[in-house]
Design a protein around this motif. Sequence first.
Motif, PDB file in Angstrom:
ATOM      1  N   LEU A 124      29.769 -24.191  43.585  1.00 50.47           N
ATOM      2  CA  LEU A 124      28.350 -24.454  43.424  1.00 50.47           C
ATOM      3  C   LEU A 124      27.702 -23.399  44.404  1.00 50.47           C
ATOM      4  O   LEU A 124      26.537 -22.463  44.069  1.00 50.47           O
ATOM      5  N   ARG A 125      28.444 -22.701  45.331  1.00 49.83           N
ATOM      6  CA  ARG A 125      28.029 -21.484  46.074  1.00 49.83           C
ATOM      7  C   ARG A 125      27.951 -20.260  45.268  1.00 49.83           C
ATOM      8  O   ARG A 125      26.970 -19.549  45.201  1.00 49.83           O
ATOM      9  N   VAL A 126      29.017 -20.059  44.312  1.00 51.45           N
ATOM     10  CA  VAL A 126      28.728 -19.052  43.316  1.00 51.45           C
ATOM     11  C   VAL A 126      27.473 -18.999  42.561  1.00 51.45           C
ATOM     12  O   VAL A 126      26.877 -17.973  42.363  1.00 51.45           O
ATOM     13  N   HIS A 127      27.206 -20.261  42.006  1.00 52.12           N
ATOM     14  CA  HIS A 127      26.008 -20.237  41.240  1.00 52.12           C
ATOM     15  C   HIS A 127      24.727 -20.148  42.030  1.00 52.12           C
ATOM     16  O   HIS A 127      23.842 -19.439  41.253  1.00 52.12           O
ATOM     17  N   VAL A 128      24.769 -20.496  43.307  1.00 52.06           N
ATOM     18  CA  VAL A 128      23.493 -20.415  43.874  1.00 52.06           C
ATOM     19  C   VAL A 128      23.372 -19.079  44.087  1.00 52.06           C
ATOM     20  O   VAL A 128      22.080 -18.504  44.129  1.00 52.06           O
ATOM     21  N   ARG A 129      24.280 -18.105  44.640  1.00 55.92           N
ATOM     22  CA  ARG A 129      24.380 -16.836  45.095  1.00 55.92           C
ATOM     23  C   ARG A 129      23.812 -15.907  43.877  1.00 55.92           C
ATOM     24  O   ARG A 129      23.290 -15.078  43.796  1.00 55.92           O
ATOM     25  N   ALA A 130      24.211 -16.384  42.671  1.00 54.63           N
ATOM     26  CA  ALA A 130      24.053 -15.858  41.497  1.00 54.63           C
ATOM     27  C   ALA A 130      22.256 -15.972  40.899  1.00 54.63           C
ATOM     28  O   ALA A 130      21.977 -15.495  40.138  1.00 54.63           O
ATOM     29  N   GLY A 131      21.712 -16.850  41.749  1.00 54.61           N
ATOM     30  CA  GLY A 131      20.329 -17.326  41.252  1.00 54.61           C
ATOM     31  C   GLY A 131      20.079 -18.553  40.856  1.00 54.61           C
ATOM     32  O   GLY A 131      19.147 -19.081  40.369  1.00 54.61           O
ATOM     33  N   GLY A 132      21.228 -19.419  40.855  1.00 57.71           N
ATOM     34  CA  GLY A 132      20.796 -21.027  40.193  1.00 57.71           C
ATOM     35  C   GLY A 132      20.332 -21.738  41.484  1.00 57.71           C
ATOM     36  O   GLY A 132      20.354 -21.354  42.558  1.00 57.71           O
ATOM     37  N   ARG A 133      19.950 -22.879  40.832  1.00 55.62           N
ATOM     38  CA  ARG A 133      19.176 -23.844  41.543  1.00 55.62           C
ATOM     39  C   ARG A 133      20.017 -25.115  41.278  1.00 55.62           C
ATOM     40  O   ARG A 133      19.780 -25.564  40.033  1.00 55.62           O
ATOM     41  N   ILE A 134      20.382 -25.929  42.276  1.00 60.15           N
ATOM     42  CA  ILE A 134      20.979 -27.546  42.141  1.00 60.15           C
ATOM     43  C   ILE A 134      19.708 -28.328  41.718  1.00 60.15           C
ATOM     44  O   ILE A 134      18.719 -28.263  42.147  1.00 60.15           O
ATOM     45  N   ASP A 135      19.944 -28.930  40.279  1.00 59.52           N
ATOM     46  CA  ASP A 135      18.860 -29.629  39.758  1.00 59.52           C
ATOM     47  C   ASP A 135      19.046 -31.304  40.015  1.00 59.52           C
ATOM     48  O   ASP A 135      18.111 -31.690  40.278  1.00 59.52           O
ATOM     49  N   SER A 136      20.317 -31.413  39.536  1.00 58.96           N
ATOM     50  CA  SER A 136      20.499 -33.045  39.624  1.00 58.96           C
ATOM     51  C   SER A 136      21.884 -33.277  39.325  1.00 58.96           C
ATOM     52  O   SER A 136      22.917 -32.516  39.256  1.00 58.96           O
TER      53      SER A 136
END
Length: 245
Positions: free
Chosen positions: A173-185
């Motif tokens: 999840l950290r990789v995704h957030v660092r790439a610009g992603g946002r946890i949705d649900s």
Amino acid sequence: MDLEIISLAERPDLAPLLDDFDGAWPEFMTWDPMASLYYAVADRHYPEYVLLALDPAVPGRAVARAYSVPLHWTQDTLPPGGWDRIVQRASINRLAGTTPNLVSALEICVRPEARGGGVSARMLAAMRDNARRLGFTELVAPVRPNGKQDPDQPMREYAYQVRDDGLPVDPWLRVHVRAGGRIDSVAPRSMTIPGTLAEWRSWTGLPFDRTGPVRVPQALAPVWCDVAQDHAVYVEPNVWVRHPL
């Protein structure tokens, strides 16, 4: 690592390399009944959405692979059925000839010996760039948080745990957030894998001889075992992440 990331549409001759990832996933994860709807046709129908990472120093082998799929989705919320629902919807859209308006990630797989060197982040960046190049404005991902160690911990708790720096505790999840992603649900039933007790024994090496929850290594939730019915089922929760492009 000096990698070349290329789509299967550019190099269809590389399709056999996609099958050379034995042992990259727990055996039971390869038996989701919905999976064949995508993987059996990905090289023919979705080659623009299949990426391979090649290391010039290791010819004839892919270091990593990434799969995504286009689909048509109009609801504001992403499906609780997660990965399975995306594969199902994309397949229906393709057969109906519906124009897609969204891309969903399905898998990023890095060879075990190449992990820890940032390859997964590079594959995610390439997947984002690829979706943008194909004309899409958003990539979504039903992420499998691979750092979750306690199968009894609810995903809705684990998914939102953060470190002191505000980034997710979970490394993927950290990789995704660092790439610009946002946890949705949370997608509470993202993958459903049923099997007979003999099948589960062969997949895991565990006895599956008592009715009740079975804690299987690398499973994110317990597998439910029913001895009388000779049946066990695993329902995996994932975490939806949105990537605006």
